[in-house]
Design a protein around this motif. Sequence first.
Motif, PDB file in Angstrom:
ATOM      1  N   PRO A 145      35.106  45.273  34.465  1.00  0.00           N
ATOM      2  CA  PRO A 145      35.621  44.782  33.181  1.00  0.00           C
ATOM      3  C   PRO A 145      36.517  45.801  32.478  1.00  0.00           C
ATOM      4  O   PRO A 145      36.153  46.362  31.442  1.00  0.00           O
ATOM      5  CB  PRO A 145      34.343  44.506  32.394  1.00  0.00           C
ATOM      6  CG  PRO A 145      33.363  45.509  32.920  1.00  0.00           C
ATOM      7  CD  PRO A 145      33.678  45.644  34.389  1.00  0.00           C
ATOM      8  N   THR A 149      34.097  42.232  28.845  1.00  0.00           N
ATOM      9  CA  THR A 149      33.656  40.884  29.173  1.00  0.00           C
ATOM     10  C   THR A 149      32.713  40.411  28.069  1.00  0.00           C
ATOM     11  O   THR A 149      31.817  41.159  27.632  1.00  0.00           O
ATOM     12  CB  THR A 149      32.938  40.816  30.536  1.00  0.00           C
ATOM     13  OG1 THR A 149      32.340  39.512  30.672  1.00  0.00           O
ATOM     14  CG2 THR A 149      31.855  41.869  30.668  1.00  0.00           C
ATOM     15  N   TYR A 150      32.895  39.196  27.621  1.00  0.00           N
ATOM     16  CA  TYR A 150      32.034  38.675  26.561  1.00  0.00           C
ATOM     17  C   TYR A 150      30.613  38.403  27.067  1.00  0.00           C
ATOM     18  O   TYR A 150      29.688  38.283  26.255  1.00  0.00           O
ATOM     19  CB  TYR A 150      32.672  37.428  25.947  1.00  0.00           C
ATOM     20  CG  TYR A 150      33.854  37.787  25.073  1.00  0.00           C
ATOM     21  CD1 TYR A 150      33.658  38.333  23.816  1.00  0.00           C
ATOM     22  CD2 TYR A 150      35.158  37.624  25.530  1.00  0.00           C
ATOM     23  CE1 TYR A 150      34.735  38.699  23.018  1.00  0.00           C
ATOM     24  CE2 TYR A 150      36.250  37.990  24.749  1.00  0.00           C
ATOM     25  CZ  TYR A 150      36.029  38.525  23.488  1.00  0.00           C
ATOM     26  OH  TYR A 150      37.104  38.896  22.699  1.00  0.00           O
ATOM     27  N   TRP A 189      40.385  41.061  40.887  1.00  0.00           N
ATOM     28  CA  TRP A 189      39.666  40.144  40.002  1.00  0.00           C
ATOM     29  C   TRP A 189      39.735  38.735  40.547  1.00  0.00           C
ATOM     30  O   TRP A 189      40.596  38.408  41.367  1.00  0.00           O
ATOM     31  CB  TRP A 189      40.227  40.198  38.578  1.00  0.00           C
ATOM     32  CG  TRP A 189      41.648  39.706  38.435  1.00  0.00           C
ATOM     33  CD1 TRP A 189      42.788  40.401  38.698  1.00  0.00           C
ATOM     34  CD2 TRP A 189      42.056  38.414  37.982  1.00  0.00           C
ATOM     35  NE1 TRP A 189      43.898  39.625  38.443  1.00  0.00           N
ATOM     36  CE2 TRP A 189      43.481  38.399  37.999  1.00  0.00           C
ATOM     37  CE3 TRP A 189      41.381  37.270  37.564  1.00  0.00           C
ATOM     38  CZ2 TRP A 189      44.222  37.287  37.615  1.00  0.00           C
ATOM     39  CZ3 TRP A 189      42.115  36.168  37.180  1.00  0.00           C
ATOM     40  CH2 TRP A 189      43.522  36.192  37.203  1.00  0.00           C
ATOM     41  N   ILE A 196      32.588  38.032  34.336  1.00  0.00           N
ATOM     42  CA  ILE A 196      33.733  38.551  33.595  1.00  0.00           C
ATOM     43  C   ILE A 196      34.375  37.394  32.841  1.00  0.00           C
ATOM     44  O   ILE A 196      34.902  36.456  33.446  1.00  0.00           O
ATOM     45  CB  ILE A 196      34.781  39.212  34.513  1.00  0.00           C
ATOM     46  CG1 ILE A 196      34.130  40.287  35.381  1.00  0.00           C
ATOM     47  CG2 ILE A 196      35.916  39.795  33.682  1.00  0.00           C
ATOM     48  CD1 ILE A 196      33.568  41.470  34.620  1.00  0.00           C
ATOM     49  N   ALA A 197      34.297  37.436  31.521  1.00  0.00           N
ATOM     50  CA  ALA A 197      34.829  36.355  30.689  1.00  0.00           C
ATOM     51  C   ALA A 197      35.662  36.960  29.551  1.00  0.00           C
ATOM     52  O   ALA A 197      35.135  37.743  28.762  1.00  0.00           O
ATOM     53  CB  ALA A 197      33.696  35.503  30.127  1.00  0.00           C
ATOM     54  N   SER A 199      38.076  35.845  32.890  1.00  0.00           N
ATOM     55  CA  SER A 199      38.145  36.496  34.197  1.00  0.00           C
ATOM     56  C   SER A 199      39.302  37.495  34.353  1.00  0.00           C
ATOM     57  O   SER A 199      39.116  38.519  35.021  1.00  0.00           O
ATOM     58  CB  SER A 199      38.192  35.444  35.312  1.00  0.00           C
ATOM     59  OG  SER A 199      39.245  34.530  35.139  1.00  0.00           O
ATOM     60  N   TYR A 201      40.147  39.692  32.505  1.00  0.00           N
ATOM     61  CA  TYR A 201      39.793  40.969  31.905  1.00  0.00           C
ATOM     62  C   TYR A 201      39.294  41.977  32.940  1.00  0.00           C
ATOM     63  O   TYR A 201      39.075  43.148  32.616  1.00  0.00           O
ATOM     64  CB  TYR A 201      38.731  40.771  30.825  1.00  0.00           C
ATOM     65  CG  TYR A 201      39.297  40.420  29.466  1.00  0.00           C
ATOM     66  CD1 TYR A 201      40.556  39.834  29.338  1.00  0.00           C
ATOM     67  CD2 TYR A 201      38.580  40.645  28.297  1.00  0.00           C
ATOM     68  CE1 TYR A 201      41.077  39.489  28.097  1.00  0.00           C
ATOM     69  CE2 TYR A 201      39.091  40.322  27.051  1.00  0.00           C
ATOM     70  CZ  TYR A 201      40.329  39.751  26.956  1.00  0.00           C
ATOM     71  OH  TYR A 201      40.831  39.427  25.709  1.00  0.00           O
ATOM     72  N   ALA A 202      39.118  41.539  34.178  1.00  0.00           N
ATOM     73  CA  ALA A 202      38.793  42.485  35.258  1.00  0.00           C
ATOM     74  C   ALA A 202      40.047  43.133  35.827  1.00  0.00           C
ATOM     75  O   ALA A 202      39.967  43.904  36.789  1.00  0.00           O
ATOM     76  CB  ALA A 202      38.014  41.792  36.367  1.00  0.00           C
ATOM     77  N   HIS A 224      30.894  37.025  41.370  1.00  0.00           N
ATOM     78  CA  HIS A 224      30.860  38.468  41.152  1.00  0.00           C
ATOM     79  C   HIS A 224      30.423  39.233  42.403  1.00  0.00           C
ATOM     80  O   HIS A 224      31.094  40.188  42.813  1.00  0.00           O
ATOM     81  CB  HIS A 224      29.908  38.767  39.988  1.00  0.00           C
ATOM     82  CG  HIS A 224      30.109  40.100  39.358  1.00  0.00           C
ATOM     83  ND1 HIS A 224      31.301  40.483  38.763  1.00  0.00           N
ATOM     84  CD2 HIS A 224      29.252  41.155  39.216  1.00  0.00           C
ATOM     85  CE1 HIS A 224      31.173  41.713  38.282  1.00  0.00           C
ATOM     86  NE2 HIS A 224      29.953  42.146  38.547  1.00  0.00           N
TER      87      HIS A 224
END
Length: 242
Positions: A145, A149-150, A189, A196-197, A199, A201-202, A224
């Motif tokens: 992340p 990641t949220y 990613w 990862i939310a 996605s 953001y990876a 993941h």
Amino acid sequence: MEGTPSGTRRALLRSATAGTAAALGLPALGSAAAGEDRDSVVLLHGYMDTGDTPWWDVLTGYLEDDGYDADEIHQMSLGDIPGTTTDSPSDYGEVVARELERISDEEGGPVDVIAHSMGGLDTRWAIEKEGAAAHVDDLVTLGSPHQGTYVAYVGVLTEGGRDMIPGSTLLEELNQDGLASGVSYTAVWSHADELIAPSPYASIPEYMLTDATGRNINSGIQEHIQLLVDRSVFDQYIGHLG
């Protein structure tokens, strides 16, 4: 799989994912250029994981199929019990930096790193804040992340969880100071990475990347852990290790 020999366990797990490569028409295992003079590789797990979970056997097998000797692959573990490796990447980064220096000295030169999930942040901290850039040639991150990641709000009671929330102080510090000179970064990613939310953001922020510093790779649709065990993902990044 308790009591199953490591090699047998690895073979069983790899056989479960080999169909992906065949279905996509990818090269057979072991078809990559073997025997090349490449850097040794360090493998690093992520949040709540250790180096002893079975998916690392799969990745080790892919590296050996690709021509790496077993003694060129170093598995790093930041804890012994799954679920307990939840400290800050800055704390782990200090440990990673020392271990990368040790392995580099042992190998006689810089090493490459493949890091999964929060392990990518641990490694970036080691490289960019703790001086480990001198000991690393290439870094590949899988589902790390880089922009947070949220989903990390689920782990908000842990230092590691808080540091992976988008906009955290740790992420701002990593992403405003720039990537390390002399290290080639590859961030992999997936659109289907459930941890990862959002996605993308990876991926490393595009403003940080140049032709010299590295690249982001959208591997497709993998969850993941699949980023570690899917041969088609491995084939997309292995060429960036040298």
